[in-house]
Scaffold this motif. Structure first.
Motif, PDB file in Angstrom:
ATOM      1  N   LYS A 139      -9.284 -32.304 -17.618  1.00 14.61           N
ATOM      2  CA  LYS A 139     -10.649 -32.336 -17.085  1.00 14.61           C
ATOM      3  C   LYS A 139     -11.586 -33.058 -18.049  1.00 14.61           C
ATOM      4  N   VAL A 140     -11.426 -32.820 -19.354  1.00 12.75           N
ATOM      5  CA  VAL A 140     -12.264 -33.517 -20.340  1.00 12.75           C
ATOM      6  C   VAL A 140     -11.998 -35.013 -20.279  1.00 12.75           C
ATOM      7  N   SER A 141     -10.748 -35.401 -20.150  1.00  9.50           N
ATOM      8  CA  SER A 141     -10.414 -36.822 -20.045  1.00  9.50           C
ATOM      9  C   SER A 141     -11.032 -37.431 -18.791  1.00  9.50           C
ATOM     10  N   THR A 142     -10.990 -36.703 -17.680  1.00 14.90           N
ATOM     11  CA  THR A 142     -11.590 -37.194 -16.442  1.00 14.90           C
ATOM     12  C   THR A 142     -13.106 -37.316 -16.582  1.00 14.90           C
ATOM     13  N   VAL A 143     -13.736 -36.338 -17.217  1.00 13.57           N
ATOM     14  CA  VAL A 143     -15.191 -36.382 -17.411  1.00 13.57           C
ATOM     15  C   VAL A 143     -15.578 -37.554 -18.306  1.00 13.57           C
TER      16      VAL A 143
END
Length: 197
Positions: A139-143
């Motif tokens: 999720k952090v990578s996507t954000v």
């Protein structure tokens, strides 16, 4: 390549079986997928997978020797991958209670059962934490990726708006300069007015 050596005493080598738990998860990079294989000491593929994001497998190690756990990123060579993995080996048999139970052995066996239950619960909690850690990394990578795209879109939008405003100023100046198509326009009001009373 990661390897694990399955060791057994010579007397146990014929009847040796070990349960091997293998967990992995791609934490970051590309589409979060990777190819992987597990091979036994004779270089025979035990299990394998292609383009998987995460996996949790249990297999039986029938042979004594070195098992290899290989991760391959050839399908996505332009992006680096961060892989979290865990290998658990359960080869030790549980002790068997003596044939003649006494009060001490009954207490010890109930204590051992409680310890095995706690160990299983802790393993379950550990796996759940790894799952949530993997989700958090993804999720952090996507954000971060989305943030970068929004930033680049806003920069290009600002440049486009500045370009449009400069073009509109140029058009309006050209219009009021008085020359259009090589002709000069004159803005003269001429006329005769008669006033009668």
């Amino acid at each position: 390549m990661l390897s694990w050596t399955n060791r057994a005493r010579r007397a146990d080598a014929c009847s040796f079986l070990a349960q091997v738990g293998f967990y992995f998860a791609v934490q970051s990079g590309g589409s979060f997928d990777i190819d992987w294989t597990v091979t036994d000491p004779k270089d025979t593929i035990v299990i394998e997978g292609e383009r998987e994001r995460q996996g949790d497998y249990i297999f039986t190690a029938y042979l004594v020797g070195e098992y290899s756990f290989c991760f391959n990123n050839d399908m996505s060579s332009f992006s680096e991958k961060l892989v979290d993995f865990d290998i658990m080996v359960e080869s030790e048999p549980r002790p068997v209670a003596p044939a003649k139970p006494t009060a001490l052995t009954e207490q010890t066996s109930s204590l051992e059962e409680s310890i095995y239950k706690l160990s299983g619960s802790l393993s379950s909690i550990q796996r759940t934490q790894k799952y949530f850690r993997t989700r958090e990394h993804r999720k952090v990578s996507t954000v971060q990726s989305t943030h970068w795209r929004i930033f680049m879109f806003s920069i290009s939008e600002s440049i486009l708006m500045c370009g449009m405003s400069a073009f509109q100023v140029w058009v309006v100046q050209r219009f009021f300069r008085g020359r259009v198509g090589g002709r000069k326009f004159s803005w003269k009001l001429c006329g005769k007015y008669r006033v009668e009373m």
